[in-house]
Design a protein around this motif. Structure first.
Motif, PDB file in Angstrom:
ATOM      1  N   LYS A 133     -14.456  -3.824 -14.108  1.00  0.00           N
ATOM      2  CA  LYS A 133     -15.535  -3.490 -13.080  1.00  0.00           C
ATOM      3  C   LYS A 133     -15.306  -4.368 -11.939  1.00  0.00           C
ATOM      4  N   THR A 134     -14.984  -5.675 -11.919  1.00  0.00           N
ATOM      5  CA  THR A 134     -14.951  -6.567 -10.795  1.00  0.00           C
ATOM      6  C   THR A 134     -13.905  -6.001  -9.746  1.00  0.00           C
ATOM      7  N   LEU A 135     -12.777  -5.576 -10.152  1.00  0.00           N
ATOM      8  CA  LEU A 135     -11.932  -4.997  -9.353  1.00  0.00           C
ATOM      9  C   LEU A 135     -12.277  -3.901  -8.528  1.00  0.00           C
ATOM     10  N   PHE A 136     -12.851  -2.883  -9.424  1.00  0.00           N
ATOM     11  CA  PHE A 136     -13.635  -1.578  -9.053  1.00  0.00           C
ATOM     12  C   PHE A 136     -14.489  -2.019  -7.928  1.00  0.00           C
ATOM     13  N   TYR A 137     -15.366  -2.875  -8.074  1.00  0.00           N
ATOM     14  CA  TYR A 137     -16.371  -3.247  -7.017  1.00  0.00           C
ATOM     15  C   TYR A 137     -15.670  -3.698  -5.827  1.00  0.00           C
ATOM     16  N   ASN A 138     -14.609  -4.588  -5.895  1.00  0.00           N
ATOM     17  CA  ASN A 138     -13.882  -5.045  -4.945  1.00  0.00           C
ATOM     18  C   ASN A 138     -13.184  -3.980  -3.958  1.00  0.00           C
ATOM     19  N   ILE A 139     -12.772  -3.018  -4.565  1.00  0.00           N
ATOM     20  CA  ILE A 139     -12.050  -1.715  -4.002  1.00  0.00           C
ATOM     21  C   ILE A 139     -13.243  -1.015  -3.105  1.00  0.00           C
ATOM     22  N   ILE A 140     -14.443  -0.678  -3.831  1.00  0.00           N
ATOM     23  CA  ILE A 140     -15.438  -0.157  -3.070  1.00  0.00           C
ATOM     24  C   ILE A 140     -16.176  -0.772  -1.829  1.00  0.00           C
ATOM     25  N   LYS A 141     -16.149  -2.264  -1.932  1.00  0.00           N
ATOM     26  CA  LYS A 141     -16.625  -3.217  -1.023  1.00  0.00           C
ATOM     27  C   LYS A 141     -15.580  -3.419   0.025  1.00  0.00           C
ATOM     28  N   LYS A 142     -14.335  -2.852  -0.117  1.00  0.00           N
ATOM     29  CA  LYS A 142     -13.178  -3.092   0.886  1.00  0.00           C
ATOM     30  C   LYS A 142     -12.705  -4.740   0.827  1.00  0.00           C
ATOM     31  N   LYS A 143     -12.734  -5.263  -0.243  1.00  0.00           N
ATOM     32  CA  LYS A 143     -12.414  -6.712  -0.387  1.00  0.00           C
ATOM     33  C   LYS A 143     -11.382  -6.893  -1.411  1.00  0.00           C
ATOM     34  N   ALA A 144     -10.019  -6.420  -0.950  1.00  0.00           N
ATOM     35  CA  ALA A 144      -9.003  -6.090  -2.116  1.00  0.00           C
ATOM     36  C   ALA A 144      -7.552  -6.154  -1.264  1.00  0.00           C
ATOM     37  N   ASN A 145      -6.640  -6.666  -2.091  1.00  0.00           N
ATOM     38  CA  ASN A 145      -5.271  -6.941  -1.579  1.00  0.00           C
ATOM     39  C   ASN A 145      -4.573  -5.950  -2.265  1.00  0.00           C
ATOM     40  N   TYR A 146      -3.989  -4.678  -1.606  1.00  0.00           N
ATOM     41  CA  TYR A 146      -3.270  -3.793  -1.969  1.00  0.00           C
ATOM     42  C   TYR A 146      -1.722  -3.922  -2.010  1.00  0.00           C
ATOM     43  N   LYS A 147      -1.134  -3.649  -2.846  1.00  0.00           N
ATOM     44  CA  LYS A 147       0.455  -3.602  -2.849  1.00  0.00           C
ATOM     45  C   LYS A 147       1.072  -2.412  -3.582  1.00  0.00           C
ATOM     46  N   ILE A 148       1.916  -1.833  -2.969  1.00  0.00           N
ATOM     47  CA  ILE A 148       2.481  -0.645  -3.300  1.00  0.00           C
ATOM     48  C   ILE A 148       4.073  -0.473  -3.487  1.00  0.00           C
ATOM     49  N   THR A 149       4.494  -0.434  -4.795  1.00  0.00           N
ATOM     50  CA  THR A 149       5.934  -0.330  -4.721  1.00  0.00           C
ATOM     51  C   THR A 149       6.247   1.269  -4.934  1.00  0.00           C
ATOM     52  N   GLY A 150       7.711   1.581  -4.743  1.00  0.00           N
ATOM     53  CA  GLY A 150       7.963   2.869  -4.698  1.00  0.00           C
ATOM     54  C   GLY A 150       9.538   3.084  -5.215  1.00  0.00           C
ATOM     55  N   THR A 151       9.800   4.163  -5.871  1.00  0.00           N
ATOM     56  CA  THR A 151      10.938   4.703  -6.191  1.00  0.00           C
ATOM     57  C   THR A 151      11.248   5.856  -5.670  1.00  0.00           C
ATOM     58  N   TYR A 152      12.256   5.772  -4.863  1.00  0.00           N
ATOM     59  CA  TYR A 152      12.682   7.079  -4.036  1.00  0.00           C
ATOM     60  C   TYR A 152      13.907   7.775  -4.840  1.00  0.00           C
ATOM     61  N   PHE A 153      13.779   8.984  -5.012  1.00  0.00           N
ATOM     62  CA  PHE A 153      14.911   9.638  -5.922  1.00  0.00           C
ATOM     63  C   PHE A 153      15.952  10.177  -4.773  1.00  0.00           C
ATOM     64  N   ILE A 154      17.138   9.873  -4.409  1.00  0.00           N
ATOM     65  CA  ILE A 154      18.024  10.582  -3.538  1.00  0.00           C
ATOM     66  C   ILE A 154      18.701  11.507  -4.366  1.00  0.00           C
ATOM     67  N   LYS A 155      18.998  12.542  -3.874  1.00  0.00           N
ATOM     68  CA  LYS A 155      19.799  13.494  -4.667  1.00  0.00           C
ATOM     69  C   LYS A 155      21.319  13.465  -3.678  1.00  0.00           C
ATOM     70  N   THR A 156      22.514  13.511  -4.339  1.00  0.00           N
ATOM     71  CA  THR A 156      23.770  13.766  -3.727  1.00  0.00           C
ATOM     72  C   THR A 156      24.515  14.557  -4.746  1.00  0.00           C
ATOM     73  N   SER A 157      25.499  14.727  -4.154  1.00  0.00           N
ATOM     74  CA  SER A 157      26.450  15.723  -5.060  1.00  0.00           C
ATOM     75  C   SER A 157      27.006  14.864  -6.152  1.00  0.00           C
ATOM     76  N   PHE A 158      26.931  13.578  -6.244  1.00  0.00           N
ATOM     77  CA  PHE A 158      27.422  12.715  -7.369  1.00  0.00           C
ATOM     78  C   PHE A 158      26.201  12.414  -8.323  1.00  0.00           C
TER      79      PHE A 158
END
Length: 173
Positions: A133-158
């Motif tokens: 709930k605390t994190l949820f209300y921080n998101i709604i009140k726009k008082k949060a630190n966001y971090k996004i990690t990603g995994t790209y999948f690159i297709k090759t002939s190998f």
């Protein structure tokens, strides 16, 4: 001797060699080593994409879905490489205040031009119970630190090569 009689021992020899577990293991190891070399070469030669994001909208409707909210995100960036990319799949992990709260995917093809700018939109669903709930209300009140990690999948002939990277971190106040 007929040609078929000459080929038969050769075919039997190939079948025995290819079905030999030692040969199969060595073949798999060689293929694995080649894949590792290619992955290292790709990481060495390709400059990282510059990607940022903006939260367009925080959608929360307690009457429709009291236990979840949806973040509408827009990603924008630049490709400094002299070659364009086409990403068929990206897997994202969203952290808010260092807590993992959502995993979302992009299966749409994203075309990234060479030496150019690009953008794409995504939605991330967040479960209130999992986030807390605390994190949820921080998101709604726009008082949060966001971090996004990603995994790209690159297709090759190998084969398909996953490249895991930290995309960005951002304070929303």
């Amino acid at each position: 001797m007929k040609p078929n009689n000459i080929l038969s021992p050769f075919i039997i020899f190939l079948v025995l060699v290819l079905n030999n577990p030692i040969f199969s293991q060595n073949w798999k190891k060689s293929l694995g080593k080649a894949k590792l070399k290619i992955t290292k070469k790709i990481k060495k030669e390709i400059k990282p994409l510059s990607i940022k994001f903006k939260i367009n909208k925080v959608n929360y409707n307690p009457l429709k879905s009291p236990n979840s909210l949806n973040l509408s995100l827009v990603f924008y960036g630049n490709n400094p490489n002299p070659i364009g990319l086409s990403l068929n799949k990206i897997e994202f992990d969203l952290y808010v205040n260092d807590k993992h709260i959502s995993k979302f995917y992009n299966d749409k093809r994203i075309k990234i031009p060479k030496n150019g700018d690009f953008n794409f939109a995504e939605n991330a669903d967040i479960n209130i119970i999992a986030a807390g709930k605390t994190l949820f209300y921080n998101i709604i009140k726009k008082k949060a630190n966001y971090k996004i990690t990603g995994t790209y999948f690159i297709k090759t002939s190998f084969g398909t090569f996953p490249l895991k990277i930290n995309l960005m971190e951002k304070d929303i106040n």
